[in-house]
Design a protein around this motif. Structure first.
Motif, PDB file in Angstrom:
ATOM      1  N   ILE A  88       1.118   4.529  -8.131  1.00  0.00           N
ATOM      2  CA  ILE A  88       1.475   4.195  -6.585  1.00  0.00           C
ATOM      3  C   ILE A  88       1.935   3.268  -7.056  1.00  0.00           C
ATOM      4  O   ILE A  88       2.742   3.500  -6.027  1.00  0.00           O
ATOM      5  N   LEU A  99       5.395   4.732  -6.428  1.00  0.00           N
ATOM      6  CA  LEU A  99       6.095   5.805  -5.983  1.00  0.00           C
ATOM      7  C   LEU A  99       5.842   5.452  -4.326  1.00  0.00           C
ATOM      8  O   LEU A  99       6.963   5.627  -3.846  1.00  0.00           O
ATOM      9  N   LYS A 100       5.503   4.032  -4.187  1.00  0.00           N
ATOM     10  CA  LYS A 100       5.610   3.287  -2.756  1.00  0.00           C
ATOM     11  C   LYS A 100       7.479   3.541  -2.339  1.00  0.00           C
ATOM     12  O   LYS A 100       8.196   3.109  -1.456  1.00  0.00           O
ATOM     13  N   ALA A 158      -0.792  11.736  -3.628  1.00  0.00           N
ATOM     14  CA  ALA A 158       0.275  11.202  -2.680  1.00  0.00           C
ATOM     15  C   ALA A 158       0.329  12.018  -1.396  1.00  0.00           C
ATOM     16  O   ALA A 158       0.202  13.160  -1.839  1.00  0.00           O
ATOM     17  N   LEU A 208       6.683   8.751   1.595  1.00  0.00           N
ATOM     18  CA  LEU A 208       4.613   8.204   1.105  1.00  0.00           C
ATOM     19  C   LEU A 208       4.829   7.732   1.662  1.00  0.00           C
ATOM     20  O   LEU A 208       5.128   7.088   3.007  1.00  0.00           O
ATOM     21  N   ALA A 266      -1.236   6.728  -0.926  1.00  0.00           N
ATOM     22  CA  ALA A 266      -1.781   7.477  -1.909  1.00  0.00           C
ATOM     23  C   ALA A 266      -2.848   6.241  -2.390  1.00  0.00           C
ATOM     24  O   ALA A 266      -3.394   5.349  -2.258  1.00  0.00           O
TER      25      ALA A 266
END
Length: 99
Positions: free
Chosen positions: A8, A11-12, A76, A87, A90
């Motif tokens: 996560i 992904l941010k 996500a 994003l 998530a």
């Protein structure tokens, strides 16, 4: 081709395109219009959009699911902004969980 493990935190900092380049294709991708009738698996999205935004039914989101490891998946949600999917939120969840 070997892909990086997904987290996560990572992904941010990435658009959906960059995430797919680094982690490969998600196990699941679904595009939907956000409204107040959310299934339990998407309920956390209510924290990211006002009631007024949801009632306009004009927010398109893309839901993706990646496998984090043998026991855990990451879902996500992305929103298109400036021609990129960025994003919104998530979450991790145990495989086999029922929502």
């Amino acid at each position: 081709m070997k892909y990086l493990p997904v987290t996560i935190e990572a992904l941010k900092r990435k658009s959906l395109k960059v995430a797919m380049d680094e982690y490969g294709a998600p196990l699941h991708v679904e595009t939907f219009i956000l409204d107040d009738a959310l299934p339990e698996s998407r309920i956390e999205l209510l924290n990211h959009f006002s009631k007024e935004e949801r009632q306009k039914a004009s927010i398109t989101l893309k839901e993706t699911v990646w496998e984090k490891d043998n026991k855990t998946n990451i879902t996500a949600w992305y929103r298109e902004k400036d021609r990129q999917w960025v994003l919104v939120h998530a979450m991790e969840w145990k495989k086999g969980s029922e929502f």
